[in-house]
Design an enzyme around this catalytic site. Structure first.
Site, PDB file in Angstrom:
ATOM      1  NE  ARG A   1       8.944  32.472  74.537  1.00 24.95           N
ATOM      2  CZ  ARG A   1       8.249  32.935  73.518  1.00 24.95           C
ATOM      3  NH1 ARG A   1       7.905  32.122  72.530  1.00 24.95           N
ATOM      4  NH2 ARG A   1       7.899  34.199  73.470  1.00 24.95           N
TER       5      ARG A   1
ATOM      6  CE  LYS B   1      12.047  24.083  70.331  1.00 27.55           C
ATOM      7  NZ  LYS B   1      10.882  24.677  71.021  1.00 27.55           N
TER       8      LYS B   1
ATOM      9  NE  ARG C   1       5.366  28.590  64.867  1.00 31.25           N
ATOM     10  CZ  ARG C   1       5.865  28.626  66.084  1.00 31.25           C
ATOM     11  NH1 ARG C   1       6.862  29.437  66.355  1.00 31.25           N
ATOM     12  NH2 ARG C   1       5.384  27.863  67.043  1.00 31.25           N
TER      13      ARG C   1
END
Length: 283
Positions: A80, A145, A281
């Site tokens: 992204r 992630k 975040r």
């Protein structure tokens, strides 16, 4: 909903050697009957620039809904906001699905949440606990992630349109192969404490359930996926920061709206942010 696995958590996921190359026959054999009906075309490349870029090109040339592209390695993998997706050979999954809709492109804004919920459920069914979805398109394990999604849309302003869904899932990547990744990351191997899964079987399960989700989104929209997404929303009620270019907006995460927008309680009241405009975040 994802197809339940029989027996113990990892039953039905055959053990494999460290390197298992992708195979069209094995992937097709791992699909359900409905999945084989939805699959229009299956390509596997040893190397490609980007599975998403390839399917966007193929879509412009008339490729059918249900066309799928996988690769062992990407030379220009994309995440992204233009970020590079690190894509070494044979150790992760890089796949893209083309799906066509009679809808306008604007109607597909919530598809990333639908796909994210479906993918998180697949991983949970495979035995991964402590999963989280981070709006709009990241899957985390213990705050790092594990997988990411890249959705690209094109079409006429009032429809029809087509959507390419890209999935990058870290499987067994060595730490040295991820030196250029600019955020904490992990692998499925770590999340499963070294329990091996077949890449081909996992690819088949992902294709099965994501194609079903894309079909359901076309007929029912985002509504059936909202609660499925929320069960993985670990930031609900927590203070967060939204990064919008050079701007930082602070507030409390208030969940997602019916349209898939991020809801943020700020000193100025509750505000909504659309997919693709911001990054989230934890503060």
């Amino acid at each position: 909903m994802p197809t339940p696995l029989p027996g113990p958590v990892t039953a039905g996921w055959p053990a494999v050697s460290e390197l298992e190359l992708l195979d069209t026959g094995q992937i097709r054999a791992g699909l359900s009957d409905a999945g084989r009906d939805r699959l229009a075309r299956l390509e596997i490349h040893d190397q490609i620039d980007s599975t998403n870029t390839h399917l966007m090109r193929e879509a412009s040339a008339g490729a059918p809904s249900g066309a799928v592209c996988l690769a062992e390695r990407q030379t220009a993998g994309r995440g992204r906001r233009g970020r590079a997706w690190i894509s070494p050979f044979g150790v992760n999954l890089y796949l893209s699905i083309l799906w066509r809709y009679p809808l306008a492109p604007a109607a597909l804004g919530g598809a990333s949440l639908a796909v994210g919920a479906a993918l998180a459920e697949i991983l949970r069914t495979a035995g991964v606990s402590d999963l989280a979805l981070k709006w709009p398109n990241d899957i985390l394990w213990q705050g790092r992630k594990l997988a990411g999604l890249l959705l690209e849309v094109a079409g006429e302003s009032q429809g029809p349109s087509h959507l390419v869904v890209g999935v990058g899932l870290n499987l067994r990547m060595d730490p040295t192969q991820g030196n250029d990744i600019d955020q904490p990351w992990t692998t499925l191997d770590q999340a499963l404490n070294g329990k091996p899964l077949s890449r081909n079987r996992l690819a088949a399960r992902i294709l099965d359930d994501l194609m079903a989700a894309l079909e359901q989104y076309g007929s029912e929209g985002l509504a059936p996926f909202l609660d499925r997404w929320r069960q993985f929303d670990t930031l609900q009620g927590k203070p967060v920061r939204l990064l919008m270019g050079e701007r930082i907006i602070e507030g409390r995460h208030a969940g997602i709206g019916p349209d898939g927008s991020l809801q943020l309680d700020t000193p100025d009241g509750r505000r909504s942010f659309q997919t693709g405009e911001v990054s989230l975040r934890g503060s």
